[in-house]
Design an enzyme around this catalytic site. Structure first.
Site, PDB file in Angstrom:
ATOM      1  N   ARG A  57      37.710 -50.051 -85.225  1.00  0.00           N
ATOM      2  CA  ARG A  57      37.258 -48.915 -84.412  1.00  0.00           C
ATOM      3  C   ARG A  57      35.745 -48.844 -84.562  1.00  0.00           C
ATOM      4  O   ARG A  57      35.153 -49.536 -85.387  1.00  0.00           O
ATOM      5  CB  ARG A  57      37.959 -47.594 -84.762  1.00  0.00           C
ATOM      6  CG  ARG A  57      38.420 -47.356 -86.127  1.00  0.00           C
ATOM      7  CD  ARG A  57      37.327 -47.291 -87.165  1.00  0.00           C
ATOM      8  NE  ARG A  57      36.293 -46.327 -86.784  1.00  0.00           N
ATOM      9  CZ  ARG A  57      35.058 -46.345 -87.188  1.00  0.00           C
ATOM     10  NH1 ARG A  57      34.620 -47.302 -88.007  1.00  0.00           N
ATOM     11  NH2 ARG A  57      34.187 -45.441 -86.810  1.00  0.00           N
ATOM     12  N   GLY A  58      35.140 -47.949 -83.759  1.00  0.00           N
ATOM     13  CA  GLY A  58      33.684 -47.880 -83.736  1.00  0.00           C
ATOM     14  C   GLY A  58      33.183 -48.675 -82.544  1.00  0.00           C
ATOM     15  O   GLY A  58      33.672 -49.780 -82.266  1.00  0.00           O
ATOM     16  N   ALA A  59      32.189 -48.095 -81.850  1.00  0.00           N
ATOM     17  CA  ALA A  59      31.797 -48.629 -80.541  1.00  0.00           C
ATOM     18  C   ALA A  59      31.426 -50.118 -80.549  1.00  0.00           C
ATOM     19  O   ALA A  59      31.953 -50.912 -79.760  1.00  0.00           O
ATOM     20  CB  ALA A  59      30.637 -47.798 -79.999  1.00  0.00           C
ATOM     21  N   ARG A 100      40.920 -48.602 -75.353  1.00  0.00           N
ATOM     22  CA  ARG A 100      40.323 -47.296 -75.707  1.00  0.00           C
ATOM     23  C   ARG A 100      39.297 -46.975 -74.627  1.00  0.00           C
ATOM     24  O   ARG A 100      38.424 -47.793 -74.339  1.00  0.00           O
ATOM     25  CB  ARG A 100      39.663 -47.344 -77.093  1.00  0.00           C
ATOM     26  CG  ARG A 100      40.711 -47.389 -78.213  1.00  0.00           C
ATOM     27  CD  ARG A 100      40.133 -47.023 -79.551  1.00  0.00           C
ATOM     28  NE  ARG A 100      39.896 -45.605 -79.690  1.00  0.00           N
ATOM     29  CZ  ARG A 100      39.198 -45.093 -80.716  1.00  0.00           C
ATOM     30  NH1 ARG A 100      38.680 -45.893 -81.638  1.00  0.00           N
ATOM     31  NH2 ARG A 100      39.014 -43.797 -80.817  1.00  0.00           N
ATOM     32  N   GLN A 205      37.308 -40.535 -90.779  1.00  0.00           N
ATOM     33  CA  GLN A 205      36.471 -41.735 -90.902  1.00  0.00           C
ATOM     34  C   GLN A 205      35.266 -41.517 -91.820  1.00  0.00           C
ATOM     35  O   GLN A 205      34.745 -42.450 -92.427  1.00  0.00           O
ATOM     36  CB  GLN A 205      35.966 -42.189 -89.525  1.00  0.00           C
ATOM     37  CG  GLN A 205      37.040 -42.697 -88.589  1.00  0.00           C
ATOM     38  CD  GLN A 205      37.526 -41.621 -87.652  1.00  0.00           C
ATOM     39  OE1 GLN A 205      37.618 -40.456 -88.016  1.00  0.00           O
ATOM     40  NE2 GLN A 205      37.847 -41.987 -86.424  1.00  0.00           N
ATOM     41  N   ASP A 246      29.349 -43.364 -78.795  1.00  0.00           N
ATOM     42  CA  ASP A 246      30.299 -44.274 -78.146  1.00  0.00           C
ATOM     43  C   ASP A 246      29.897 -44.549 -76.708  1.00  0.00           C
ATOM     44  O   ASP A 246      30.324 -45.549 -76.114  1.00  0.00           O
ATOM     45  CB  ASP A 246      31.700 -43.689 -78.217  1.00  0.00           C
ATOM     46  CG  ASP A 246      32.128 -43.567 -79.672  1.00  0.00           C
ATOM     47  OD1 ASP A 246      31.836 -42.517 -80.278  1.00  0.00           O
ATOM     48  OD2 ASP A 246      32.690 -44.531 -80.208  1.00  0.00           O
ATOM     49  N   LYS A 258      32.054 -38.942 -81.596  1.00  0.00           N
ATOM     50  CA  LYS A 258      33.265 -38.408 -82.237  1.00  0.00           C
ATOM     51  C   LYS A 258      33.324 -36.888 -82.164  1.00  0.00           C
ATOM     52  O   LYS A 258      32.313 -36.206 -82.351  1.00  0.00           O
ATOM     53  CB  LYS A 258      33.280 -38.873 -83.698  1.00  0.00           C
ATOM     54  CG  LYS A 258      34.460 -38.443 -84.526  1.00  0.00           C
ATOM     55  CD  LYS A 258      35.806 -38.729 -83.901  1.00  0.00           C
ATOM     56  CE  LYS A 258      35.997 -40.186 -83.574  1.00  0.00           C
ATOM     57  NZ  LYS A 258      37.212 -40.404 -82.731  1.00  0.00           N
TER      58      LYS A 258
HETATM   59  O1  MRU Z   1      37.394 -43.085 -82.994  1.00  0.00           O
HETATM   60  P1  MRU Z   1      36.393 -44.001 -83.600  1.00  0.00           P
HETATM   61  O2  MRU Z   1      36.456 -44.067 -85.079  1.00  0.00           O
HETATM   62  O3  MRU Z   1      36.370 -45.353 -82.952  1.00  0.00           O
HETATM   63  O4  MRU Z   1      35.051 -43.308 -83.196  1.00  0.00           O
HETATM   64  C1  MRU Z   1      33.882 -43.993 -83.181  1.00  0.00           C
HETATM   65  C2  MRU Z   1      33.030 -43.431 -84.206  1.00  0.00           C
HETATM   66  O5  MRU Z   1      33.185 -43.765 -85.344  1.00  0.00           O
HETATM   67  C3  MRU Z   1      32.023 -42.483 -83.890  1.00  0.00           C
HETATM   68  O6  MRU Z   1      32.146 -41.784 -82.747  1.00  0.00           O
HETATM   69  C4  MRU Z   1      30.676 -43.132 -84.094  1.00  0.00           C
HETATM   70  O7  MRU Z   1      29.763 -42.165 -84.390  1.00  0.00           O
HETATM   71  C5  MRU Z   1      30.196 -43.945 -82.948  1.00  0.00           C
HETATM   72  S1  MRU Z   1      30.743 -45.551 -82.990  1.00  0.00           S
HETATM   73  C6  MRU Z   1      29.342 -46.376 -83.455  1.00  0.00           C
END
Ligand code: MRU
Length: 373
Positions: A57-59, A100, A205, A246, A258
């Site tokens: 997960r994470g952008a 996603r 997270q 994201d 998030k």
């Molecule tokens: O739902 P997730 O864990 O994929 O969400 C992403 C994130 O961890 C956050 O929104 C984050 O700040 C941006 S992703 C670099």
């Protein structure tokens, strides 16, 4: 980054590709910080499922995973008919895109892979170009995070306390991270500072991933409940906020991140605390005209109604270290679980990019240097 696994230090990327096995190799983030395992996604369908289920997960990390997944799907195709191949690639693209919806990185990454593939004259050439382009995206993600660190480190001064939300660290990218990059760069410059990690319910997270990363890196930190930031800001205990994103709109400077980020931005504004967003260029959406048009992912209500954790010792037929879900909420209640929110440009002090730090509304004027064509 270096991680300690079973007492040994090893250098590790969040996402890699095994060309021989045609598999996408992912750090299994659902088990962290309790257990470090690599998850092998052997088909593009497994890769898409790993994104949806948040193995990864994470952008930036899901951007690289989608890019590799597209190459993986393309390479799995048997045959020479270009038209059939292109239809197959389109199916793979859609499945990975739908895995996603909020982060734009997977779409930007896969569009780059598709563009590179279009330069190949036959199936074999396109398959090779797909993997090359996916590797290039992953490499660029790492470079961008390094550059974010160089530009952002100056914001952190000795003795500061920095708040971050969720995990925009190296686990959310291929390496280094976006919001954490200035922290790692400031640490390398010898600065001493403290980080508050928002717990980030419902999936925690911040408490699991960001705290683990910072501990691995030897950065002073504490986890705070999501609701504590206002109190701490009011008492002068937070000097700076750095979060990830994201999807950041190039036209308006609005930031999807998030759930809970918007609340922190309002609080920071109220208390005159600088609020920065750190992003690689792949997080910019140059098309959408309003933050209200960003697709917001709604996840399963079970994430809100309970919590995941590990058993800390053998009990009731469970073994130590086993991952379990416990119901917390009233058994007859339901829940609403939006994964992201949108912070308006007016609440953001600056966007830390690989090309420098800009006001959110400056992005559009600078779109050429920021990769917006
Ligand atoms: O739902 P997730 O864990 O994929 O969400 C992403 C994130 O961890 C956050 O929104 C984050 O700040 C941006 S992703 C670099």
């Amino acid at each position: 980054m270096n991680v300690q696994v079973k007492g040994r230090s090893r250098s590790c990327r969040t996402v890699t590709f095994d060309a021989e096995a045609n598999s996408v190799e992912l750090i299994e983030q659902r088990l962290l910080p309790h257990c470090f395992e690599i998850f092998s996604a052997k088909t593009y369908k497994e890769t898409a499922r790993a994104i949806t289920d948040m193995v990864v997960r994470g952008a930036g990390a899901i951007g690289a995973t989608a890019a590799y997944g597209l190459a993986q799907g393309a390479r799995a195709f048997k045959g020479r008919n270009l038209e059939t191949f292109q239809k197959h690639v389109e199916v793979v693209y859609q499945m990975l895109k739908d895995a996603r919806p909020t982060a734009v990185d997977p779409v930007n990454a896969m569009n780059g892979v598709r563009l590179a593939m279009s330069r190949g004259g036959d199936v074999e050439q396109q398959q090779a170009l797909a993997l090359e382009a996916a590797e290039a995206f992953a490499g660029e993600d790492v470079r961008h995070c390094q550059e974010i660190g160089q530009h952002g480190a100056g914001l952190i001064r000795d003795g500061m306390t920095v708040l971050t939300h969720c995990n925009a660290g190296w686990l959310a990218f291929v390496d280094i991270g976006s919001a954490t990059a200035p922290m790692y760069a400031a640490q390398a410059q010898g600065k001493s500072f403290h980080v508050f990690c928002d717990e980030t319910r419902p999936r925690s997270q911040g408490a699991t991933l960001t705290a683990w990363e910072l501990a691995q890196q030897g950065i002073s930190h504490q986890i705070i409940p999501d609701n504590a930031a206002g109190h701490l800001m009011q008492r002068g205990k937070i000097d700076l906020v750095i979060v990830g994103s994201d999807r950041t709109l190039g036209r308006t400077g609005e930031v999807a991140n998030k759930i809970g980020t918007y609340t922190k931005a309002v609080l920071a504004h109220q208390h005159g605390i600088p609020f920065y967003v750190a992003i690689p260029l792949s997080t910019i959406d140059w098309n959408l005209r309003s933050g209200m048009d960003i697709p917001i992912e709604h996840r399963d209500e079970g994430e809100v109604l309970g919590a995941w954790g590990v058993v800390d010792g053998p009990r009731a037929g469970r073994r130590k270290g086993e991952r379990v879900y416990v119901r917390v909420a009233n058994p007859t209640s339901g829940a609403v679980n939006p994964g992201f929110d949108v912070t308006p440009a007016s609440l953001i002090t600056g966007i830390i990019t690989p090309a420098g730090i800009f006001k959110p509304r400056e992005l559009w004027a600078r779109r050429r240097e920021l990769g917006g064509g």
